[in-house]
Structures are given as C-alpha cells and as structure tokens.
Design an enzyme around this catalytic site. Structure first.
Site, short mmCIF file in Angstrom:
data_model
loop_
_atom_site.label_atom_id
_atom_site.label_comp_id
_atom_site.label_asym_id
_atom_site.label_seq_id
_atom_site.Cartn_x
_atom_site.Cartn_y
_atom_site.Cartn_z
N CYS A 13 0.82 -1.21 0.00
CA CYS A 13 0.00 0.00 0.00
C CYS A 13 0.86 1.27 0.00
O CYS A 13 1.49 1.55 -1.01
CB CYS A 13 -1.00 -0.05 1.15
SG CYS A 13 -2.44 0.96 0.81
N HIS A 48 -3.30 -4.89 1.71
CA HIS A 48 -2.62 -5.20 2.99
C HIS A 48 -2.70 -6.69 3.29
O HIS A 48 -3.64 -7.13 3.99
CB HIS A 48 -3.31 -4.45 4.14
CG HIS A 48 -3.14 -2.97 4.10
ND1 HIS A 48 -2.15 -2.30 4.77
CD2 HIS A 48 -3.86 -2.03 3.44
CE1 HIS A 48 -2.26 -1.02 4.55
NE2 HIS A 48 -3.28 -0.82 3.74
N GLU A 104 -0.95 -8.12 5.34
CA GLU A 104 -0.61 -8.26 6.77
C GLU A 104 -1.84 -8.13 7.68
O GLU A 104 -1.75 -8.40 8.87
CB GLU A 104 0.46 -7.23 7.17
CG GLU A 104 0.01 -5.80 7.39
CD GLU A 104 -0.23 -5.01 6.11
OE1 GLU A 104 -0.21 -5.60 5.01
OE2 GLU A 104 -0.45 -3.79 6.22
N1 GLN Z 1 -3.71 6.31 0.76
C1 GLN Z 1 -2.46 6.08 1.39
C2 GLN Z 1 -1.34 6.87 0.72
O1 GLN Z 1 -1.56 7.51 -0.24
C3 GLN Z 1 -2.10 4.62 1.40
C4 GLN Z 1 -3.12 3.87 2.22
C5 GLN Z 1 -2.57 2.68 2.91
O2 GLN Z 1 -1.37 2.45 3.06
N2 GLN Z 1 -3.50 1.94 3.46
O3 GLN Z 1 -0.24 6.84 1.18
#
Ligand code: GLN
Length: 198
Positions: free
Chosen positions: A79, A170, A172
């Site tokens: 992410c 994610h 995790e």
């Molecule tokens: N929207 C977040 C970003 O731009 C990422 C979201 C996440 O890691 N769950 O960094």
C-alpha cells in the site's frame, strides 16, 4: 536463517512482524539507520505515504534506504509502501525511493470504495489470496521488466521487478501469510546468491 526488517516509522508494523514470523526468520523492527546493515530484506508497511516520506526525511532514512535497495537486497512494499517504491506517482513530480519502474495512482478507488476485501489470484502465491484494500493505490502502468502478479477488476494491484515486490493492498491484515512467505523465499534466494554488503 534470514533477517527481515520492517520499517517502523509509521503504519502497520506489528501486523507485518506477525506475518513474517517463522522458525527460519528473524524479524527486526527497524527504527534506526544502523539496523539496515544487518538485514537480508526489508518490508515497507502501509500507512500514509506522505507522512512516511516526512518521517523518512526527518530521520534521514532516504539515502540509506536507497543504498539498501541498490545493494541487491529484496524490498517488499504494501500500500503506502508500494507508493514509496514507485518511480512515478500520478500528479507528483517525482517518486520517493523510485525503485520500481511503474506509475501508481494514490487513493485510486475513490470514496465509494475506501476499504474492502477480496480474494485474489496472485502468481506463485495462491489462487485465493485474501486482500484488504484501504484507501488503496493502483498500479496504472508498468515498465518492461515489471511482472504483473495480480489484478483486481482488470487493474494491476501487485507486481514484482526482480528483487522488488509490491502490492496495493494489505496482506498483513489477514491470517493468510502466503504473500509474506513468498517474500521470505525471495530474501532467502537473494541471500544464497550472495549480494554485495550495504
Ligand atoms: N492512501 C495512502 C497513501 O496515499 C495509502 C493507504 C494505505 O497504506 N492503506 O499513502
């Protein structure tokens, strides 16, 4: 035995530690630059990429992280971690660590789909990998050396470029540890092949 670190400046650190735990893995919570030198691989967790970047700058982690990646050791970003790894980010002039030849778009699912779960096919990982998406980015374009390993609704959500692995969700946050086991395998293989030390 491999040593895998989780960058612990911000985000879902503890969850990654849990997923990585195995008899042949020593997991290290990375809070200081010096700790990078003992690692065989590194996980960049999810969170908020702009906040993470601010903390990376504040603690002067940027160059050491780039050097770590350049030394031949595997890196896995989830992410926000994926955003840190991309060379190009839609709407921004430059990437952060710029490790993978891909363009990512932040918060690409919009407000309607802020957070949801899905079972995904991930090459070499599984046919039904549980994925949790939270304000997730998408990979909009990849360069020729980047292997697309998972798609959701025809959009790219996971990719690998050599020793670099990234997913927009994610793994995790589930009990399914196969994605982490796959990364640990990459780390063990890179270690076997022997890499330059940092
Ligand atoms: N929207 C977040 C970003 O731009 C990422 C979201 C996440 O890691 N769950 O960094």
């Amino acid at each position: 035995m491999v040593k895998v670190g989780v960058l612990a400046l911000q985000g879902a650190v503890r969850e990654h530690v849990t997923c990585l735990q195995a008899p042949d893995v020593e997991v290290i919570v990375v809070k200081k630059i010096e700790q990078l030198s003992e690692l065989d691989g590194l996980v960049l967790p999810g969170g908020e990429s702009t906040t993470m970047r601010r903390l990376i700058d504040k603690y002067e982690f940027l160059e050491p992280l780039k050097a770590f990646a350049a030394s031949g050791k595997p890196v896995f970003g989830t992410c926000a971690g994926l955003i840190l790894m991309a060379k190009d980010i839609v709407g921004q002039n430059e990437g952060h660590l710029s490790l993978m030849n891909m363009t990512v778009e932040r918060n690409a699912f919009g407000r309607q789909r802020e957070s949801f779960e899905a079972d995904l096919m991930v090459t070499d990982v599984g046919d039904d990998v549980r994925a949790v998406f939270i304000r997730a980015p998408l990979i909009k374009e990849v360069g020729e050396n980047v292997e697309i390993i998972s798609k959701f609704n025809d959009e790219i959500v996971a990719a690998r470029e050599g020793r670099f692995l990234a997913c927009s969700f994610h793994p995790e946050l589930t009990d399914d540890h196969r994605f982490h086991q796959y990364f640990v395998k990459m780390v063990a293989q890179a270690k076997l092949k022997g890499v330059k030390s940092v």
